[in-house]
Design a protein around this motif. Structure first.
Motif, PDB file in Angstrom:
ATOM      1  N   ASN A 104       0.851  -1.183   0.000  1.00  0.00           N
ATOM      2  CA  ASN A 104       0.000   0.000   0.000  1.00  0.00           C
ATOM      3  C   ASN A 104       0.891   1.239   0.000  1.00  0.00           C
ATOM      4  N   VAL A 105       0.701   2.088  -0.989  1.00  0.00           N
ATOM      5  CA  VAL A 105       1.530   3.289  -1.110  1.00  0.00           C
ATOM      6  C   VAL A 105       0.847   4.439  -0.390  1.00  0.00           C
ATOM      7  N   LEU A 106       1.452   4.858   0.736  1.00  0.00           N
ATOM      8  CA  LEU A 106       0.870   5.940   1.533  1.00  0.00           C
ATOM      9  C   LEU A 106       1.659   7.231   1.318  1.00  0.00           C
ATOM     10  N   LEU A 107       1.889   7.534   0.064  1.00  0.00           N
ATOM     11  CA  LEU A 107       2.644   8.731  -0.299  1.00  0.00           C
ATOM     12  C   LEU A 107       1.815   9.604  -1.215  1.00  0.00           C
ATOM     13  N   SER A 108       2.086  10.903  -1.174  1.00  0.00           N
ATOM     14  CA  SER A 108       1.411  11.807  -2.102  1.00  0.00           C
ATOM     15  C   SER A 108       2.054  11.680  -3.482  1.00  0.00           C
ATOM     16  N   ASP A 109       1.345  12.160  -4.487  1.00  0.00           N
ATOM     17  CA  ASP A 109       1.830  12.041  -5.862  1.00  0.00           C
ATOM     18  C   ASP A 109       3.158  12.742  -6.085  1.00  0.00           C
ATOM     19  N   ASP A 110       3.438  13.806  -5.328  1.00  0.00           N
ATOM     20  CA  ASP A 110       4.658  14.579  -5.548  1.00  0.00           C
ATOM     21  C   ASP A 110       5.850  14.082  -4.738  1.00  0.00           C
ATOM     22  N   GLU A 111       5.628  13.144  -3.845  1.00  0.00           N
ATOM     23  CA  GLU A 111       6.750  12.621  -3.069  1.00  0.00           C
ATOM     24  C   GLU A 111       7.634  11.736  -3.951  1.00  0.00           C
ATOM     25  N   LEU A 112       8.908  11.682  -3.587  1.00  0.00           N
ATOM     26  CA  LEU A 112       9.892  10.976  -4.402  1.00  0.00           C
ATOM     27  C   LEU A 112      10.048   9.518  -3.971  1.00  0.00           C
ATOM     28  N   VAL A 113      10.258   8.663  -4.958  1.00  0.00           N
ATOM     29  CA  VAL A 113      10.480   7.238  -4.704  1.00  0.00           C
ATOM     30  C   VAL A 113      11.614   6.754  -5.598  1.00  0.00           C
ATOM     31  N   SER A 114      12.152   5.580  -5.261  1.00  0.00           N
ATOM     32  CA  SER A 114      13.189   4.966  -6.100  1.00  0.00           C
ATOM     33  C   SER A 114      12.533   4.183  -7.224  1.00  0.00           C
ATOM     34  N   PHE A 115      13.133   4.276  -8.417  1.00  0.00           N
ATOM     35  CA  PHE A 115      12.657   3.506  -9.565  1.00  0.00           C
ATOM     36  C   PHE A 115      13.825   2.681 -10.096  1.00  0.00           C
ATOM     37  N   ALA A 168      22.241   1.553 -10.711  1.00  0.00           N
ATOM     38  CA  ALA A 168      21.897   2.928 -11.070  1.00  0.00           C
ATOM     39  C   ALA A 168      20.400   3.171 -10.877  1.00  0.00           C
ATOM     40  N   PRO A 169      19.934   3.271  -9.631  1.00  0.00           N
ATOM     41  CA  PRO A 169      18.509   3.560  -9.408  1.00  0.00           C
ATOM     42  C   PRO A 169      18.166   4.987  -9.827  1.00  0.00           C
ATOM     43  N   GLN A 170      16.927   5.192 -10.193  1.00  0.00           N
ATOM     44  CA  GLN A 170      16.453   6.518 -10.558  1.00  0.00           C
ATOM     45  C   GLN A 170      15.542   7.047  -9.445  1.00  0.00           C
ATOM     46  N   ILE A 171      15.410   8.355  -9.386  1.00  0.00           N
ATOM     47  CA  ILE A 171      14.480   8.975  -8.441  1.00  0.00           C
ATOM     48  C   ILE A 171      13.352   9.611  -9.245  1.00  0.00           C
ATOM     49  N   ARG A 172      12.133   9.183  -8.953  1.00  0.00           N
ATOM     50  CA  ARG A 172      10.957   9.679  -9.694  1.00  0.00           C
ATOM     51  C   ARG A 172       9.891  10.172  -8.709  1.00  0.00           C
ATOM     52  N   LYS A 173       8.980  10.977  -9.224  1.00  0.00           N
ATOM     53  CA  LYS A 173       7.802  11.332  -8.440  1.00  0.00           C
ATOM     54  C   LYS A 173       6.850  10.145  -8.417  1.00  0.00           C
ATOM     55  N   CYS A 174       6.189   9.976  -7.311  1.00  0.00           N
ATOM     56  CA  CYS A 174       5.325   8.818  -7.117  1.00  0.00           C
ATOM     57  C   CYS A 174       4.270   8.699  -8.209  1.00  0.00           C
ATOM     58  N   ARG A 175       3.718   9.832  -8.641  1.00  0.00           N
ATOM     59  CA  ARG A 175       2.659   9.797  -9.650  1.00  0.00           C
ATOM     60  C   ARG A 175       3.134   9.177 -10.971  1.00  0.00           C
ATOM     61  N   GLU A 176       4.437   9.272 -11.255  1.00  0.00           N
ATOM     62  CA  GLU A 176       4.970   8.792 -12.525  1.00  0.00           C
ATOM     63  C   GLU A 176       5.065   7.265 -12.590  1.00  0.00           C
ATOM     64  N   VAL A 177       5.136   6.617 -11.427  1.00  0.00           N
ATOM     65  CA  VAL A 177       5.432   5.179 -11.432  1.00  0.00           C
ATOM     66  C   VAL A 177       4.460   4.337 -10.607  1.00  0.00           C
ATOM     67  N   LYS A 178       3.519   4.990  -9.930  1.00  0.00           N
ATOM     68  CA  LYS A 178       2.682   4.219  -8.992  1.00  0.00           C
ATOM     69  C   LYS A 178       1.746   3.247  -9.699  1.00  0.00           C
ATOM     70  N   ASN A 179       1.502   3.457 -10.980  1.00  0.00           N
ATOM     71  CA  ASN A 179       0.654   2.544 -11.738  1.00  0.00           C
ATOM     72  C   ASN A 179       1.473   1.841 -12.826  1.00  0.00           C
ATOM     73  N   GLY A 180       1.256   0.544 -12.954  1.00  0.00           N
ATOM     74  CA  GLY A 180       1.875  -0.192 -14.050  1.00  0.00           C
ATOM     75  C   GLY A 180       3.266  -0.714 -13.781  1.00  0.00           C
ATOM     76  N   TYR A 181       3.741  -0.602 -12.543  1.00  0.00           N
ATOM     77  CA  TYR A 181       5.070  -1.109 -12.208  1.00  0.00           C
ATOM     78  C   TYR A 181       5.006  -1.997 -10.973  1.00  0.00           C
ATOM     79  N   THR A 182       6.076  -2.767 -10.758  1.00  0.00           N
ATOM     80  CA  THR A 182       6.173  -3.635  -9.588  1.00  0.00           C
ATOM     81  C   THR A 182       6.595  -2.805  -8.381  1.00  0.00           C
ATOM     82  N   ARG A 183       5.929  -3.043  -7.253  1.00  0.00           N
ATOM     83  CA  ARG A 183       6.247  -2.308  -6.036  1.00  0.00           C
ATOM     84  C   ARG A 183       7.040  -3.197  -5.081  1.00  0.00           C
TER      85      ARG A 183
END
Length: 462
Positions: free
Chosen positions: A280-291, A306-321
């Protein structure tokens, strides 16, 4: 096409057959006076002999590896399975390339042991006039970076670069510098000696990797079950059938025996770890996560490179958590076989997203089953070979299903022993990284030196 010219030059409209202008042209001033130049068409002859395909006859078909890694036996098939009416027998010492992947350095010289094999028309062969050029010297010329760039520009086809073809007429139209044969021989010998050094380094890496497996298995008391198949005609009892399929059931072993230990208790992995848990992702869309895309996981070290840093909104759908300390394990071919597996660490906001081609394994109790111990077992070559039995999907897109991990039985030693195993494995991988770095440095050095020698920018003693 590469031709002799100054950097500033004029091309007549009637001479322009492609909208490609070479980025680097050969200049006579770069070369010793006793060198000459020739079109490839002047020093090779294409192999035109073909044989008609017989429906009930078997044909050993080969391909050409990328990056100049040689040819390989791809498959043995009956004539009625081939789409071609004719195939071409391989000729010893012929220069051969893959028209579709010449831009990937798919060039080779045919070894003697492959003369009972065949290729399709996508793999043209050429007999080299050895009075003027050595086959291996021609190969080295086409493996030069600048030559590969020109090959890429000369390749034509559809918009998809993987469908671009380097046609024979373009190959034959290349112009090549020709040093005297003794110089060619000296350059080829220097290359061969360097390859021996690189192979020796690779063997040291293989020995270290084998040592990792042997040490890991010894400390856990694992007895590897041989990955053997039954005879073509075999009997199997109903209660032994795990899934349908002759190919699957021909194997003798099962998941309870794959990593069998008589020294420590055996447990089912899914009893001790969650397989692909829900986060369960308890972060706002603008918070940063590792991708972490697939390419960010090193198949050499088993670490996230080489991990990337993305905003949560960019990756929260369609990827493995996944979360910190989860093990991510590639399920798709060839990433799984190559060992793309890592423990997720130092994730931004303690959560990560990544390729959908990862399975996620999360220990239920890290004081009982350590994530790095799971990682050590999943990177064993023996286990990765066995996982291929469980592949599902079409060729080229095959994946290991989650039930392979869910039903896998592993030995569970005390945590102190797990720590000892992990420390030994990490130390060994550090040694391997050092050996690999030395081999890769040597490879880069010889590549640069070969290019300088072939382009006349450096001399060699004969």
């Amino acid at each position: 096409m590469i031709s002799i010219a100054q950097r500033a030059y004029v091309v007549l409209w009637k001479e322009l057959d492609k909208w490609i202008i070479p980025k680097q042209l050969l200049s006579p001033s770069h070369f010793p006076k006793d060198w000459s130049f020739a079109l490839v068409s002047e020093i090779v002859g294409q192999v035109t002999d073909r044989v008609k395909v017989i429906p009930d006859k078997e044909y050993k078909m080969v391909g050409v590896k990328w990056y100049g890694k040689g040819i390989f036996h791809r498959e043995t098939v009956k004539g009625d399975s081939l789409s071609s009416t004719y195939v071409t027998p391989l000729v010893s010492d012929a220069f051969i390339y893959n028209r579709l992947f010449a831009w990937k350095g798919s060039f080779a010289i045919v070894p003697d042991e492959y003369t009972d094999c065949f290729v399709s028309t996508e793999f043209p062969q050429f007999i080299v006039n050895e009075d003027r050029i050595l086959p291996r010297y021609l190969y080295l010329f086409f493996m030069c970076k600048n030559t590969i760039k020109a090959v890429n520009e000369a390749s034509i086809g559809s918009a998809a670069v993987s469908r671009n073809r380097f046609k024979e007429e373009d190959f034959l139209d290349f112009e090549i510098p020709l040093p005297p044969l003794p110089i060619q021989q000296a350059i080829v010998e220097k290359w061969r000696n360097a390859q021996e050094e690189i192979r020796a380094a690779s063997k040291r890496v293989d020995t270290l990797e084998k040592k990792i497996a042997e040490t890991t298995l010894k400390n856990v008391g694992i007895k590897l079950y041989l990955l053997e198949k039954r005879q073509k005609s075999f009997l199997i009892y109903w209660d032994e059938i795990e899934r349908w399929g002759v190919a699957f059931n021909r194997w003798k072993w099962n998941l309870s025996e794959l990593l069998l230990s008589h020294k420590h208790p055996m447990v089912v992995l899914s009893d001790e770890a969650f397989i692909n848990p829900t986060n369960n992702v308890l972060l706002s869309d603008d918070e940063l996560v590792s991708f972490i895309p697939m390419e960010a996981v090193s198949d050499k070290t088993g670490e996230v490179a080489a991990p990337q840093i993305r905003k949560c909104r960019e990756v929260k759908n369609g990827y493995t958590r996944f979360s910190n300390d989860d093990v991510i394990w590639a399920k798709i071919t060839p990433c799984m076989q190559n060992g793309k597996c890592a423990v997720a660490r130092n994730l931004k906001n303690y959560i990560g997203f990544g390729s959908t081609e990862f399975h996620v394994i999360r220990s239920k109790d890290k004081n009982r089953l350590m994530p790095d111990y799971i990682w050590s077992l999943l990177r064993l070559d023996h286990l990765r070979q066995a996982a291929q039995r469980y592949f599902i999907g079409s060729a080229g897109q095959q994946r290991v299903p989650a039930d392979f991990l869910s039903n896998l039985q592993i030995p569970l030693p005390p945590v102190e022993i797990q720590k000892t195993i992990i420390n030994g494995v990490r130390k060994a991988y550090s040694e391997i990284a050092h050996e690999r770095e030395a081999a890769e440095r040597k490879s880069r050095e010889i590549e640069a030196e070969m290019e300088a020698l072939i382009l006349g920018m450096k001399t060699i003693n004969t």
